[in-house]
Enzyme design. Structure first.
Site, PDB file in Angstrom:
ATOM      1  N   GLU A   1       0.871  -0.844   0.066  1.00  6.70           N
ATOM      2  CA  GLU A   1       0.063  -0.062   0.050  1.00  6.70           C
ATOM      3  C   GLU A   1       0.804   1.311   0.056  1.00  6.70           C
ATOM      4  O   GLU A   1       1.406   1.460   0.879  1.00  6.70           O
ATOM      5  CB  GLU A   1      -0.924   0.103   1.214  1.00  6.70           C
ATOM      6  CG  GLU A   1      -1.690   1.285   1.325  1.00  6.70           C
ATOM      7  CD  GLU A   1      -2.588   1.406   2.359  1.00  6.70           C
ATOM      8  OE1 GLU A   1      -3.766   1.877   2.285  1.00  6.70           O
ATOM      9  OE2 GLU A   1      -2.143   1.026   3.550  1.00  6.70           O
TER      10      GLU A   1
ATOM     11  N   ARG B   1       1.092   4.822   0.505  1.00  8.28           N
ATOM     12  CA  ARG B   1       0.577   6.053   1.445  1.00  8.28           C
ATOM     13  C   ARG B   1       0.955   7.297   0.797  1.00  8.28           C
ATOM     14  O   ARG B   1       1.702   8.133   1.401  1.00  8.28           O
ATOM     15  CB  ARG B   1       0.634   5.569   3.005  1.00  8.28           C
ATOM     16  CG  ARG B   1      -0.253   4.704   3.542  1.00  8.28           C
ATOM     17  CD  ARG B   1      -1.442   5.032   3.350  1.00  8.28           C
ATOM     18  NE  ARG B   1      -2.033   6.101   4.093  1.00  8.28           N
ATOM     19  CZ  ARG B   1      -2.389   6.180   5.511  1.00  8.28           C
ATOM     20  NH1 ARG B   1      -2.263   4.955   6.134  1.00  8.28           N
ATOM     21  NH2 ARG B   1      -2.489   7.285   5.983  1.00  8.28           N
TER      22      ARG B   1
ATOM     23  N   HIS C   1     -13.466   4.020   7.972  1.00  8.30           N
ATOM     24  CA  HIS C   1     -12.611   3.963   9.088  1.00  8.30           C
ATOM     25  C   HIS C   1     -13.341   4.724  10.243  1.00  8.30           C
ATOM     26  O   HIS C   1     -13.726   5.831  10.107  1.00  8.30           O
ATOM     27  CB  HIS C   1     -11.142   4.735   8.806  1.00  8.30           C
ATOM     28  CG  HIS C   1     -10.156   3.980   7.953  1.00  8.30           C
ATOM     29  ND1 HIS C   1     -10.649   4.139   6.621  1.00  8.30           N
ATOM     30  CD2 HIS C   1      -8.950   3.363   8.305  1.00  8.30           C
ATOM     31  CE1 HIS C   1      -9.445   3.364   6.049  1.00  8.30           C
ATOM     32  NE2 HIS C   1      -8.665   2.703   6.941  1.00  8.30           N
TER      33      HIS C   1
ATOM     34  N   GLN D   1      -1.604  -1.906  14.819  1.00 12.64           N
ATOM     35  CA  GLN D   1      -1.055  -2.697  13.464  1.00 12.64           C
ATOM     36  C   GLN D   1       0.445  -3.203  13.699  1.00 12.64           C
ATOM     37  O   GLN D   1       1.217  -3.055  14.852  1.00 12.64           O
ATOM     38  CB  GLN D   1      -0.476  -1.499  12.412  1.00 12.64           C
ATOM     39  CG  GLN D   1      -0.618  -2.038  10.975  1.00 12.64           C
ATOM     40  CD  GLN D   1      -0.317  -0.812   9.978  1.00 12.64           C
ATOM     41  OE1 GLN D   1       0.349   0.140  10.056  1.00 12.64           O
ATOM     42  NE2 GLN D   1      -1.249  -0.987   8.883  1.00 12.64           N
TER      43      GLN D   1
ATOM     44  N   LYS E   1      -6.063 -14.878  36.648  1.00 13.74           N
ATOM     45  CA  LYS E   1      -5.774 -16.156  37.252  1.00 13.74           C
ATOM     46  C   LYS E   1      -6.587 -16.863  37.994  1.00 13.74           C
ATOM     47  O   LYS E   1      -6.687 -18.025  38.165  1.00 13.74           O
ATOM     48  CB  LYS E   1      -3.940 -16.172  37.450  1.00 13.74           C
ATOM     49  CG  LYS E   1      -3.130 -16.204  36.287  1.00 13.74           C
ATOM     50  CD  LYS E   1      -1.758 -16.019  37.031  1.00 13.74           C
ATOM     51  CE  LYS E   1      -0.867 -16.178  35.863  1.00 13.74           C
ATOM     52  NZ  LYS E   1       0.711 -16.681  36.589  1.00 13.74           N
TER      53      LYS E   1
ATOM     54  N   ASP F   1       2.698 -22.797  36.520  1.00 13.96           N
ATOM     55  CA  ASP F   1       3.792 -21.911  36.992  1.00 13.96           C
ATOM     56  C   ASP F   1       4.217 -22.543  38.238  1.00 13.96           C
ATOM     57  O   ASP F   1       5.460 -22.303  38.395  1.00 13.96           O
ATOM     58  CB  ASP F   1       2.841 -20.476  37.560  1.00 13.96           C
ATOM     59  CG  ASP F   1       2.695 -19.741  36.233  1.00 13.96           C
ATOM     60  OD1 ASP F   1       3.476 -19.680  35.461  1.00 13.96           O
ATOM     61  OD2 ASP F   1       1.646 -18.780  36.580  1.00 13.96           O
TER      62      ASP F   1
ATOM     63  N   ALA G   1       1.964 -10.852  45.932  1.00 14.56           N
ATOM     64  CA  ALA G   1       0.769 -11.676  46.556  1.00 14.56           C
ATOM     65  C   ALA G   1      -0.222 -11.867  45.289  1.00 14.56           C
ATOM     66  O   ALA G   1      -1.454 -12.213  45.848  1.00 14.56           O
ATOM     67  CB  ALA G   1       0.328 -10.796  47.924  1.00 14.56           C
TER      68      ALA G   1
ATOM     69  N   THR H   1       0.897  -4.602  49.836  1.00 16.63           N
ATOM     70  CA  THR H   1      -0.390  -4.670  50.494  1.00 16.63           C
ATOM     71  C   THR H   1      -0.400  -5.502  51.541  1.00 16.63           C
ATOM     72  O   THR H   1      -0.573  -6.781  51.148  1.00 16.63           O
ATOM     73  CB  THR H   1      -1.687  -4.622  49.504  1.00 16.63           C
ATOM     74  OG1 THR H   1      -1.635  -3.619  48.654  1.00 16.63           O
ATOM     75  CG2 THR H   1      -3.065  -4.621  50.382  1.00 16.63           C
TER      76      THR H   1
ATOM     77  N   MET I   1      10.510  -4.912  35.121  1.00 18.97           N
ATOM     78  CA  MET I   1       9.845  -5.380  33.924  1.00 18.97           C
ATOM     79  C   MET I   1      10.196  -4.198  32.914  1.00 18.97           C
ATOM     80  O   MET I   1      10.023  -2.920  33.351  1.00 18.97           O
ATOM     81  CB  MET I   1       8.405  -5.718  34.001  1.00 18.97           C
ATOM     82  CG  MET I   1       7.978  -6.289  32.589  1.00 18.97           C
ATOM     83  SD  MET I   1       6.326  -6.913  32.743  1.00 18.97           S
ATOM     84  CE  MET I   1       6.323  -8.163  33.891  1.00 18.97           C
TER      85      MET I   1
END
Length: 499
Positions: free
Chosen positions: A30, A32, A111, A199, A282, A318, A352, A376, A413
């Site tokens: 495509e 653009r 769109h 995308q 979970k 796990d 926890a 907590t 992370m």
């Protein structure tokens, strides 16, 4: 077929990317043209094109970048038709103003960045009636059910239709629309230059999801989470499926808490064969299962679902993955210090949630005394009461010595890689440090533990092990662990390079 979008400001860059894509097996691109700077030289872009093209010139209201007049835009589209473009993309409100000519096929598109209309079938018929060879409908997904409505519309359409839901929730439609009858899907050339929300880069579409090999018989698996876009489960499981030659695809499903119950109730409409389950589902998933293994019953959480004619079976890989990863590390040859998991008598688990439950259960099965610490305290006490272990306040995590420290929180992370849940001055050489974060593998906690001389267990070890067990549950054969680990390593290295 994957249509790859090219959006560059200079003609020579568009031509170079077009040639590169064709040389790498792409059969449709495509162009653009709304990204082109200055006068658009349509003839130059179409002359001697190495593969078929869709010419698109999108307005800002439709997600494009065209900054000049509407009459100039219509002239560009008409010129593309006159020059023999293979396809031209026309929004539904201008389709009647750009007549058919020659052999150029007409894509009539709509769109909607605000949501997904209630009656997609009616919208599709309206667009098809505008002398369309192909209909394209792209809408923003608000719920996972929007995906099902979109794919159902694609499947029932009389005129070839590309139906895509945008955004993170809509990612599955981009991979599955061909399975439901769409003539092609859309991907972007550069993964850091998205042309629409949600995308996917063409290399990922080709190499990870193996889009062109997906058929109506292809089984569907995936991971449900919120958010899910950073999950590397699709990378690992699709690599395993490809290595094993299994006709299946594994997808990321972003499922918000409020949509979770309906998503599982409609699982047969995809249809789903199996799911990985992660944060925040979970524990909630247990109200939908009809069969649960011993670990699930003991932990009160599941990370693996199997959809069967008799109902949903739940497993938890796990727990055993955590204990096996720890044991494998401690019994490795060539290391000094601890040589047997039995020499680990006490462990502090940070967090926890569902992962903490699984890890605590796995450690207790190895007769290791477990203490839980969470920001907590109530959650830590609740988990400890249910799992038969101790709970302490988050601020007390440095006050007692432990043989093993396990981080099940997301601290460290990607992309927040400069954080650690445990200060380095409290690390001791006799400790085993186990971080369940796998992206990156070398978290700040792991780096500092290595400097302190601690024995290390990384999130990659556990992640690959739990995924391998899931693979065996779903497919009844041994997982190609080396391929899974290699895919995960490549993906985390790529993420590190891109940041």
């Amino acid at each position: 077929m994957i249509c790859v979008g090219i959006a560059r400001g200079r003609h020579r860059h568009v031509i170079a990317e077009h040639r590169f894509l064709a040389e790498n097996g792409v059969k449709l691109v495509e162009l653009r043209l709304d990204f082109i700077q200055g006068v658009v030289q349509v003839k130059r872009l179409l002359a001697e094109r190495p593969c078929p093209v869709i010419v698109t010139c999108r307005r800002p209201v439709d997600g494009g970048h065209w900054a000049r007049s509407e009459e100039e835009r219509l002239l560009v589209l008409r010129t593309a038709i006159a020059e023999g473009a293979d396809y031209v993309d026309l929004e539904d409100d201008i389709a009647a103003r750009v007549p058919r000519y020659g052999r150029t096929k007409r894509i009539v598109s709509r769109h909607d960045f605000a949501g997904t209309p209630a009656d997609l079938d009616r919208l599709q018929r309206k667009l098809a009636a505008l002398d369309a060879d192909v209909v394209k409908i792209a809408t923003m997904a608000a719920t996972p059910q929007d995906n099902l409505r979109m794919l159902s519309m694609v499947q029932s359409a009389d005129v070839p239709t590309v139906g895509i839901c945008m955004g993170e929730i809509g990612i599955p439609t981009r991979v599955l629309c061909g399975r439901f009858g769409a003539p092609f899907t859309y991907a972007t050339f550069h993964e850091d230059r998205l042309l629409a929300p949600g995308q996917i880069a063409w290399r990922q579409m080709r190499d990870v999801y193996r889009y062109d090999s997906i058929t109506p018989a292809t089984r569907i698996y995936g991971v449900i989470a919120d958010p899910v876009v950073h999950s590397l489960s699709p990378v690992v499981h699709n690599a395993a499926l490809g290595e094993a030659g299994i006709d299946a695809v594994y997808l990321p499903f972003r499922v918000p808490v409020e949509a979770f119950d309906e998503f599982l109730l409609e699982a047969d409409r995809w249809p789903l064969s199996g799911l990985s389950v992660t944060i925040p589902h979970k524990e909630a998933v247990l109200r939908h299962v009809t069969h649960a293994d011993a670990d699930v019953r003991a932990i009160g959480a599941a990370n693996t679902l199997v959809f069967m004619p008799t109902g949903i079976a739940a497993h938890n890989t796990d727990s055993s993955a955590a204990s096996r990863s720890l044991e494998a590390t401690l019994t490795m040859t060539g290391h000094e210090g601890l040589v047997d998991v039995k020499e680990v008598h006490s462990a502090l688990v940070l967090g926890a949630g569902g992962a903490a439950r699984a890890v605590a259960h796995g450690l207790k099965q190895r007769e290791i005394a477990v203490t839980v610490a969470s920001r907590t305290l109530d959650r830590a006490q609740k988990l400890a009461g249910e799992m038969g272990c101790k709970a302490i306040d988050w601020g007390s995590r440095y006050r007692m010595p432990f043989d093993c420290l396990v981080n099940t929180t997301p601290v460290g992370m990607h992309p927040a890689v400069d954080a650690s849940p445990y200060d380095r001055e409290h690390l001791r050489p006799y400790m085993v440090i186990f971080d369940t974060v796998y992206n990156p593998e070398n978290t700040l906690l792991i780096k500092e533990a290595r400097k302190a001389g601690c024995r290390i267990v990384t999130g990659v070890d556990m992640f690959v092990e739990q995924a391998a067990q899931q693979f065996t549950i779903w497919h009844g054969q041994k997982a190609p662990v080396d391929a899974m680990r290699a895919a995960l390593k490549r993906a985390t290295a790529s993420a590190k390079t891109s940041t």
